[in-house]
Structure formats: structure tokens, C-alpha cells
Scaffold this active site. Sequence first.
Site, mmCIF file in Angstrom:
data_model
loop_
_atom_site.group_PDB
_atom_site.id
_atom_site.type_symbol
_atom_site.label_atom_id
_atom_site.label_comp_id
_atom_site.label_asym_id
_atom_site.label_seq_id
_atom_site.Cartn_x
_atom_site.Cartn_y
_atom_site.Cartn_z
ATOM 1 N N ASN A 14 2.216 13.120 5.172
ATOM 2 C CA ASN A 14 3.077 13.885 4.282
ATOM 3 C C ASN A 14 2.463 15.249 3.951
ATOM 4 O O ASN A 14 3.115 16.298 4.063
ATOM 5 C CB ASN A 14 3.246 13.025 3.016
ATOM 6 N N LYS A 121 -8.272 13.807 -0.438
ATOM 7 C CA LYS A 121 -8.642 13.418 -1.800
ATOM 8 C C LYS A 121 -9.251 12.022 -1.746
ATOM 9 O O LYS A 121 -8.527 11.029 -1.719
ATOM 10 C CB LYS A 121 -7.425 13.492 -2.721
ATOM 11 N N LYS A 205 -9.023 12.069 -9.694
ATOM 12 C CA LYS A 205 -7.729 12.033 -10.394
ATOM 13 C C LYS A 205 -6.863 10.891 -9.889
ATOM 14 O O LYS A 205 -5.975 10.412 -10.600
ATOM 15 C CB LYS A 205 -7.012 13.376 -10.284
ATOM 16 N N ASN A 271 0.445 7.158 -6.094
ATOM 17 C CA ASN A 271 -0.481 6.227 -6.751
ATOM 18 C C ASN A 271 0.086 5.757 -8.089
ATOM 19 O O ASN A 271 -0.007 4.583 -8.424
ATOM 20 C CB ASN A 271 -1.842 6.898 -6.946
ATOM 21 N N GLN A 299 -4.680 6.407 -2.020
ATOM 22 C CA GLN A 299 -6.116 6.661 -2.142
ATOM 23 C C GLN A 299 -6.664 6.084 -3.442
ATOM 24 O O GLN A 299 -7.845 5.816 -3.568
ATOM 25 C CB GLN A 299 -6.395 8.174 -2.114
HETATM 26 N N1 LIG Z 1 1.017 13.634 0.166
HETATM 27 C C1 LIG Z 1 0.625 14.418 -0.818
HETATM 28 O O1 LIG Z 1 1.410 14.785 -1.668
HETATM 29 C C2 LIG Z 1 -0.807 14.868 -0.875
HETATM 30 C C3 LIG Z 1 -1.100 16.031 -1.596
HETATM 31 C C4 LIG Z 1 -2.409 16.475 -1.669
HETATM 32 C C5 LIG Z 1 -3.412 15.772 -1.023
HETATM 33 N N2 LIG Z 1 -3.101 14.656 -0.309
HETATM 34 C C6 LIG Z 1 -4.206 13.980 0.380
HETATM 35 O O2 LIG Z 1 -4.139 14.263 1.769
HETATM 36 C C7 LIG Z 1 -4.732 13.207 2.501
HETATM 37 C C8 LIG Z 1 -3.788 12.815 3.627
HETATM 38 O O3 LIG Z 1 -2.612 12.295 3.071
HETATM 39 P P1 LIG Z 1 -1.134 12.524 3.650
HETATM 40 O O4 LIG Z 1 -0.244 12.515 2.452
HETATM 41 O O5 LIG Z 1 -1.077 13.699 4.551
HETATM 42 O O6 LIG Z 1 -0.924 11.185 4.537
HETATM 43 P P2 LIG Z 1 0.180 10.031 4.339
HETATM 44 O O7 LIG Z 1 -0.320 9.060 3.336
HETATM 45 O O8 LIG Z 1 1.517 10.631 4.105
HETATM 46 O O9 LIG Z 1 0.246 9.363 5.760
HETATM 47 C C9 LIG Z 1 -0.749 8.535 6.292
HETATM 48 C C10 LIG Z 1 -1.257 9.162 7.572
HETATM 49 O O10 LIG Z 1 -2.349 8.399 8.078
HETATM 50 C C11 LIG Z 1 -2.156 8.216 9.472
HETATM 51 N N3 LIG Z 1 -2.886 7.042 9.906
HETATM 52 C C12 LIG Z 1 -2.540 5.728 9.818
HETATM 53 N N4 LIG Z 1 -3.494 4.958 10.325
HETATM 54 C C13 LIG Z 1 -4.481 5.792 10.756
HETATM 55 C C14 LIG Z 1 -5.750 5.600 11.360
HETATM 56 N N5 LIG Z 1 -6.210 4.375 11.635
HETATM 57 N N6 LIG Z 1 -6.496 6.694 11.646
HETATM 58 C C15 LIG Z 1 -6.053 7.932 11.351
HETATM 59 N N7 LIG Z 1 -4.863 8.179 10.782
HETATM 60 C C16 LIG Z 1 -4.096 7.109 10.478
HETATM 61 C C17 LIG Z 1 -0.664 8.117 9.622
HETATM 62 O O11 LIG Z 1 -0.307 8.347 10.963
HETATM 63 C C18 LIG Z 1 -0.215 9.216 8.692
HETATM 64 O O12 LIG Z 1 -0.275 10.468 9.333
HETATM 65 C C19 LIG Z 1 -5.035 12.096 1.491
HETATM 66 O O13 LIG Z 1 -6.393 12.107 1.135
HETATM 67 C C20 LIG Z 1 -4.181 12.475 0.299
HETATM 68 O O14 LIG Z 1 -4.726 12.048 -0.942
HETATM 69 C C21 LIG Z 1 -1.824 14.202 -0.210
HETATM 70 O O1 LIG Z 2 1.103 10.956 -4.182
HETATM 71 P P1 LIG Z 2 -0.354 10.864 -4.549
HETATM 72 O O2 LIG Z 2 -0.579 9.932 -5.703
HETATM 73 O O3 LIG Z 2 -1.210 10.573 -3.349
HETATM 74 O O4 LIG Z 2 -0.768 12.316 -5.104
HETATM 75 C C1 LIG Z 2 -0.404 13.444 -4.350
HETATM 76 C C2 LIG Z 2 -1.231 14.665 -4.684
HETATM 77 O O5 LIG Z 2 -2.610 14.382 -4.603
HETATM 78 C C3 LIG Z 2 -0.926 15.253 -6.046
HETATM 79 O O6 LIG Z 2 -1.606 16.483 -6.197
#
Ligand SMILES: NC(=O)c1ccc[n+]([C@@H]2O[C@H](COP(=O)([O-])OP(=O)(O)OC[C@H]3O[C@@H](n4cnc5c(N)ncnc54)[C@H](O)[C@@H]3O)[C@@H](O)[C@H]2O)c1
Ligand SMILES: O=P(O)(O)OC[C@H](O)CO
Length: 367
Positions: A14, A121, A205, A271, A299
Site C-alpha cells: 500500500n 516502520k 507509534k 493497526n 506491524q
Molecule cells: N500503508 C501505509 O499507510 C503505510 C504508511 C507509512 C508507512 N508504512 C510502512 O511501510 C512498510 C510497508 O508497508 P506497505 O503498507 O507498503 O505494505 P502492505 O502491508 O500494504 O503490503 C504487504 C506487502 O508485503 C509483501 N510481502 C508479502 N510477503 C512477503 C515476503 N515474504 N517478502 C517480502 N514481501 C512480502 C506483499 O507483496 C505486499 O507488497 C511497513 O513497515 C509499514 O508500516 C505503511
Molecule cells: O495503517 P497502519 O496502522 O500500518 O499505519 C499507517 C501509517 O504508518 C500511518 O502513518
Amino acid sequence: MPPTKRVCVLGSGNWGSTAARIIGNNVLRLPDFDDRVNIWVYEELVNGRKLTEIINTQHENVKYLPGHRLPDNVTAVADAREAVRGATHIVVVIPHQFVQDLLATIRGTVDPGARAISLIKGIAISSEGMTTMTQIIHRALGIPVASLSGANIADEIAEEKYCETTIGCRDAADAAAWRSLFDTSYFQVNCVADVVGVEFCGALKNVVAVGAGFIDGLGLGNNTKAAIIRIGFLEMRRLAMHLSGAQIQDATFMESCGMADVITTCYGGRNRRLAEEFVKTGKRMSQLEQELLNGQKLQGYLTAGEVYSYIESRGIAEHFPLFTNIYQICYQGRHPRSIFDGLNVDFSRDAATPTPTPAPNHHHHNH
Ligand SMILES: NC(=O)c1ccc[n+]([C@@H]2O[C@H](COP(=O)([O-])OP(=O)(O)OC[C@H]3O[C@@H](n4cnc5c(N)ncnc54)[C@H](O)[C@@H]3O)[C@@H](O)[C@H]2O)c1
Ligand SMILES: O=P(O)(O)OC[C@H](O)CO
């Protein structure tokens, strides 16, 4: 002059897809950067088709960021080594539980002159204690690593709703390059030098978000959630200061990565939402993740476990009653109402280090 720089985004969830959308648009107006942006996709089949193929033909990540077009210059690649080859700027944005495996795959392929930035994160437990994602990436790849974290729910950013973010980067020229790749009118970057401060905020957080979800699941009100946010924020700061040997700037907690992210995550994040379901259904977090997130990953409950194993093994759990309660509710069957047990902690002496008044837009030079 032909472009000399090239970006690779490692991760296409995402947030990874949203970040690639921003960067893909920004490189088109940056003459130093090649237009092509590779995005590494953890390959899977979606309705019988490879996700890489869908992204490269429909220009949409239909599974993780449906409804938002990715720029045509963003190319999905299933092989991480191939994706990263020739990249000068590497954006690491995968769930923290998968980072070690990915780094083992690409080690040796990364250009020694490249730079990385972690949008992850999460934290990791190692024999030395607790390490951050930038530390892990730096050790594996031997290149400088910056961090980016903020009040950044990806779906809202993909809809181009105004928000801020924080980049932690010690080198001014690197910080300027990262800013040019991420900054847009709706995604306002502020750079600080406090790399680990930014990422500790982003990781910790997520534990507070779980607590906020418990409050919602219990049907309690705004005042109660505000109390959990306040105490959670102070436990975050206390633990981050402890882990960094008080190297973190207090001002970092006032950036988007600090207080602003705690707020958004406790109202809008995944979360929070699944912790509410945890209380209402009595199902385990991992089960809810599988049932409700369509492949997206949490996470918070993992980080609660990592934090607890650290504070318990160091004998300091009593100084973190909220983190301890959240862990025990997640993993040990304690009732969610026990989240309030022992929360009357004195935090008044935690901010003992005076914070210098920062100059506009570039702070923190004491590293
Ligand atoms: N989504 C948000 O709003 C958001 C915002 C800020 C930070 N983050 C952080 O970004 C990081 C990535 O989250 P995201 O939201 O992009 O992902 P997500 O949770 O939307 O998706 C999970 C991802 O992990 C992949 N995946 C599944 N199994 C796997 C494996 N064995 N090895 C490698 N990849 C695998 C999936 O293909 C998918 O791309 C996290 O640490 C999250 O906390 C997310
Ligand atoms: O959807 P969460 O709980 O993984 O949080 C998304 C982002 O980290 C918010 O800044």
C-alpha cells in the site's frame, strides 16, 4: 547531459505503491534522474495473472493500491536483484518482518556508491539488543541510509490529500536529493539530521495504535483515547531515548514522524482497526490480519512483542506499563480492560536534555 541517477523502490504494498507513484511523477522533472523507476514486486497471482504483469500493462497495483494509476515510467520487476541493479537511490518499503530476507537477496548487487532510504516502520531484535531498520540496511549493504516517516496513511496520500512527512538524513546533499524525490504540493517533506529518532517514532507509534484500537473496541470515548495517546507518546519517547543513549533530539518528537503520526495512526490506521476487531471478536491478531487485510501486513502487534522482549530482558518493563499491558493483552490473554493497570507513571523528568531552538527547516547538527 544524460541522467546519472536512477531510483529503485523495493516493495509494492500500500505504501510502497504510493511512494512509487510520487517518485515516478517527480523524476520526470528532475534532469539528473532517469525516468525509469523500477519497483520490486513480491510476485503473486491476482485473479490468475502475475501482479508484475498487471502493473506493467494496467499501470495499477490492483491488489495493494486499487483505484490509483501508477505513472507509466514505473516498471514492476519480480527479481529484486534485477530491480536494484544500477540504482543510485534505493527506497526500502516492505513490512519489517521481511527485511532481512530481502537484504540477503540483494547483497552484492547494490552499487557501492548508492544511497538508501527506509520507509519501514519497525524495529529488529538482535544479539546486541534492538536495532533500527537503517542500521540493519546499512550493515547489510554498506551504504548510507536515511529514514522517512510521518503521519502518512498511504490511501490518503494516493488521493493527494495534504500531509507532512519527516526525512532523517545526516548528509545535506543526500537530504536534498531525497527531498526532491518525495516532496510534492500535497506531501510536504521536512528534513532533520536525526535518522534514528525519525524511525524510532515510526516504529513505536504502531504499539500505541494497538492500544488505541483496544479503547475503540471497548467502546470508550475520546478522552480515554487521548489519555492512551499521551501516555503512549511519553513511553515512545522514553524508550527511544533509552535505546539511542539519549542521542535523539526532543524536537524530533514534534515533527510529523512524532506527535502527528501518533494521532493519525490512533484514528485511521490498520493497526488501530484490527486491534478494535481483536477486542470485539476475541480472535488473534495474526488471524484478523489474514482475514481482513487482503495481503497487507500489520506491524504493531509484532513490534509490541519485540519491544516487550527487550524491556523485559533488560529489567525495565515496569517503566513502560502501557507497552507491557498492550503486549500482555495481545499475547497472554489478559483482558483489554487491563490496559489501564499501573499507568500512573511520572514522566516529568524524561525531557531533561534541553532542546536547542531549531532554525527553520534544518535542525539538529550534533551528530
Ligand atoms: N500503508 C501505509 O499507510 C503505510 C504508511 C507509512 C508507512 N508504512 C510502512 O511501510 C512498510 C510497508 O508497508 P506497505 O503498507 O507498503 O505494505 P502492505 O502491508 O500494504 O503490503 C504487504 C506487502 O508485503 C509483501 N510481502 C508479502 N510477503 C512477503 C515476503 N515474504 N517478502 C517480502 N514481501 C512480502 C506483499 O507483496 C505486499 O507488497 C511497513 O513497515 C509499514 O508500516 C505503511
Ligand atoms: O495503517 P497502519 O496502522 O500500518 O499505519 C499507517 C501509517 O504508518 C500511518 O502513518
